[in-house]
Design a protein around this motif. Structure first.
Motif, PDB file in Angstrom:
ATOM      1  N   GLU A  84       4.491 -22.057  11.542  1.00 32.43           N
ATOM      2  CA  GLU A  84       3.729 -22.789  10.642  1.00 32.43           C
ATOM      3  C   GLU A  84       2.221 -23.230  11.002  1.00 32.43           C
ATOM      4  O   GLU A  84       1.388 -23.230  10.302  1.00 32.43           O
ATOM      5  CB  GLU A  84       4.712 -24.128  10.227  1.00 32.43           C
ATOM      6  N   GLU A  85       2.258 -23.444  12.446  1.00 36.31           N
ATOM      7  CA  GLU A  85       1.167 -23.784  12.937  1.00 36.31           C
ATOM      8  C   GLU A  85       0.076 -22.523  13.046  1.00 36.31           C
ATOM      9  O   GLU A  85      -1.001 -22.609  12.781  1.00 36.31           O
ATOM     10  CB  GLU A  85       1.359 -24.003  14.451  1.00 36.31           C
ATOM     11  N   GLY A  86       0.907 -21.213  13.087  1.00 34.97           N
ATOM     12  CA  GLY A  86      -0.256 -20.055  12.872  1.00 34.97           C
ATOM     13  C   GLY A  86      -0.364 -19.676  11.480  1.00 34.97           C
ATOM     14  O   GLY A  86      -1.205 -18.800  11.339  1.00 34.97           O
ATOM     15  N   GLY A  87      -0.185 -20.532  10.603  1.00 32.59           N
ATOM     16  CA  GLY A  87      -0.447 -20.116   9.172  1.00 32.59           C
ATOM     17  C   GLY A  87       0.488 -18.995   8.435  1.00 32.59           C
ATOM     18  O   GLY A  87      -0.090 -18.453   7.584  1.00 32.59           O
ATOM     19  N   TRP A  88       1.612 -18.722   9.185  1.00 30.19           N
ATOM     20  CA  TRP A  88       2.526 -17.490   8.310  1.00 30.19           C
ATOM     21  C   TRP A  88       3.474 -18.110   7.380  1.00 30.19           C
ATOM     22  O   TRP A  88       3.800 -17.559   6.374  1.00 30.19           O
ATOM     23  CB  TRP A  88       3.059 -17.018   9.642  1.00 30.19           C
ATOM     24  N   ILE A  89       3.668 -19.510   7.558  1.00 32.38           N
ATOM     25  CA  ILE A  89       4.834 -20.069   6.928  1.00 32.38           C
ATOM     26  C   ILE A  89       4.363 -21.251   6.605  1.00 32.38           C
ATOM     27  O   ILE A  89       3.848 -22.105   7.265  1.00 32.38           O
ATOM     28  CB  ILE A  89       6.071 -20.077   7.775  1.00 32.38           C
TER      29      ILE A  89
END
Length: 170
Positions: A84-89
């Motif tokens: 989530e932090e990486g923008g994937w989820i």
């Protein structure tokens, strides 16, 4: 006698290896090949597994997703936090349970999913090279049948003890 290396297993007669050994080696080699070719996607194998599984089960509860991935829910929770932090989820509110937040793929994850699928298709073609054109369909059908056999039955003892055999005859 166990195989000592991947090179040994490639040169061994197919009849000298067990089904389990061939399945395990083949799956491992395909994962390694995927990792080698997918480095540029910026995902670990564990993250890729989450994305691929979530793509087939968008909006599933995290506990159920952990079951599908065969990992502990707390491990998945940490993984999803990082993704989530990486923008994937992204997590969205569950319309049926105000306490739950369901994982969904972001556009960034959907874009990489298509690239990963293309890589996998190439690896499958490489693995199936030289086999008849219908080999993939037959192999998938047989493995799906084996999976169903194993998932539909409760684990049974491998062999009854001598005492159990005698008691059963009485």
């Amino acid at each position: 006698m166990p195989m000592s290396s991947a090179a040994d297993s490639r040169s061994a007669s197919p009849h000298s290896m067990s089904l389990g050994a061939v399945l395990t080696d083949t799956a491992r080699m395909m994962r390694v090949r995927f990792d080698q070719r997918a480095r540029h996607l910026g995902l670990t194998r564990a993250q890729w597994s989450v994305i691929a599984t979530l793509a087939r089960n968008e909006g599933i509860k995290q506990a159920a997703l952990a079951d599908l991935l065969e990992i502990e829910p707390i491990t998945l929770c940490r993984q999803i936090d990082r993704m989530e932090e990486g923008g994937w989820i992204e997590r969205r509110a569950d319309p049926t349970d105000r306490r739950a937040r369901l994982p969904h793929l972001t556009p960034k994850a959907h874009a990489v999913l298509e690239q990963g699928r293309a890589l996998a298709t190439g690896i499958y073609a490489e693995a199936l090279a030289g086999l008849p054109s219908d080999a993939e369909a037959k192999l998938v059908e047989m493995l799906a049948h084996m999976r169903a056999n194993l998932s539909d039955r409760r684990a049974e003892p491998a062999e009854k003890t001598a005492a159990e055999k005698i008691a059963a005859k009485a």
